[in-house]
Design an enzyme around this catalytic site. Sequence first.
Site, PDB file in Angstrom:
ATOM      1  CG  HIS A  26      -2.800   4.374   6.479  1.00 51.12           C
ATOM      2  ND1 HIS A  26      -2.689   5.831   5.857  1.00 51.12           N
ATOM      3  CD2 HIS A  26      -4.005   4.069   5.703  1.00 51.12           C
ATOM      4  CE1 HIS A  26      -3.601   6.168   5.053  1.00 51.12           C
ATOM      5  NE2 HIS A  26      -4.348   5.241   4.982  1.00 51.12           N
ATOM      6  CB  CYS A  45      -9.641   7.013   7.174  1.00 51.16           C
ATOM      7  SG  CYS A  45      -9.514   7.084   5.482  1.00 51.16           S
ATOM      8  CG  HIS A  51      -7.913   1.971   4.976  1.00 48.07           C
ATOM      9  ND1 HIS A  51      -7.949   2.712   6.049  1.00 48.07           N
ATOM     10  CD2 HIS A  51      -7.554   2.945   3.843  1.00 48.07           C
ATOM     11  CE1 HIS A  51      -7.634   3.903   5.824  1.00 48.07           C
ATOM     12  NE2 HIS A  51      -7.399   4.076   4.558  1.00 48.07           N
ATOM     13  CG  HIS A  53      -4.061   3.325   0.602  1.00 52.54           C
ATOM     14  ND1 HIS A  53      -5.204   3.777  -0.150  1.00 52.54           N
ATOM     15  CD2 HIS A  53      -4.627   4.022   1.721  1.00 52.54           C
ATOM     16  CE1 HIS A  53      -5.878   4.511   0.711  1.00 52.54           C
ATOM     17  NE2 HIS A  53      -5.622   4.493   1.999  1.00 52.54           N
ATOM     18  CG  ASP A  91       6.429  -3.447  -0.388  1.00 52.75           C
ATOM     19  OD1 ASP A  91       5.224  -3.009  -0.495  1.00 52.75           O
ATOM     20  OD2 ASP A  91       7.081  -4.193  -0.834  1.00 52.75           O
ATOM     21  CG  HIS A  92       3.783  -6.202   1.453  1.00 59.16           C
ATOM     22  ND1 HIS A  92       4.300  -5.765   0.277  1.00 59.16           N
ATOM     23  CD2 HIS A  92       2.442  -6.750   1.113  1.00 59.16           C
ATOM     24  CE1 HIS A  92       3.729  -6.020  -0.983  1.00 59.16           C
ATOM     25  NE2 HIS A  92       2.620  -6.770  -0.398  1.00 59.16           N
ATOM     26  CD  GLU A 136      -4.107   7.538   1.403  1.00 60.41           C
ATOM     27  OE1 GLU A 136      -3.314   8.072   2.228  1.00 60.41           O
ATOM     28  OE2 GLU A 136      -5.291   8.013   1.244  1.00 60.41           O
TER      29      GLU A 136
END
Length: 155
Positions: A26, A45, A51, A53, A91-92, A136
């Site tokens: 995100h 950010c 980037h 997580h 996811d991904h 996170e």
Amino acid sequence: MELPNRRDKRTPMVLLTRKIEFAASHLYHNPNLSAEENRRIFGKCNNPHGHGHNYALEVTVEGEPDPVTGMVLDLKELKEILEREVMQRMDHRHLNYEVAELAGQIPTCENVARVIWQLLEPKITQGRLHRVRLYESPDLFADCYRNGANAAGMS
């Protein structure tokens, strides 16, 4: 063996938690702010490439164990709900661009946790969604409770 009376006020409520993990990327950016303001407020950010997580999600359901099964809810069903509503959706994925429910929102830990609550709450039909906790990172998480209830479980 005598089963507890479900109406007995002394019978404690049970909180059952399942944990899953997913990876997503995100970036924090508010289009109503200047580039300079975005960099000042969001720092690293605000990287335009985003980037990632490795998120950890804990979903807690409250209820009384069924007198026949001894379970608050069918754990297989909860796993399927989490797979369908969270894993397949997030996811991904790049949360800013690939998750429709986050459109127009900055995908902070707080906003993602709230969206997950909104996705799960109507799908959990046995027991009642009590808490969504989204990590996170190991030292940062957001909690969502029903109607802003606190950790003591007040509704």
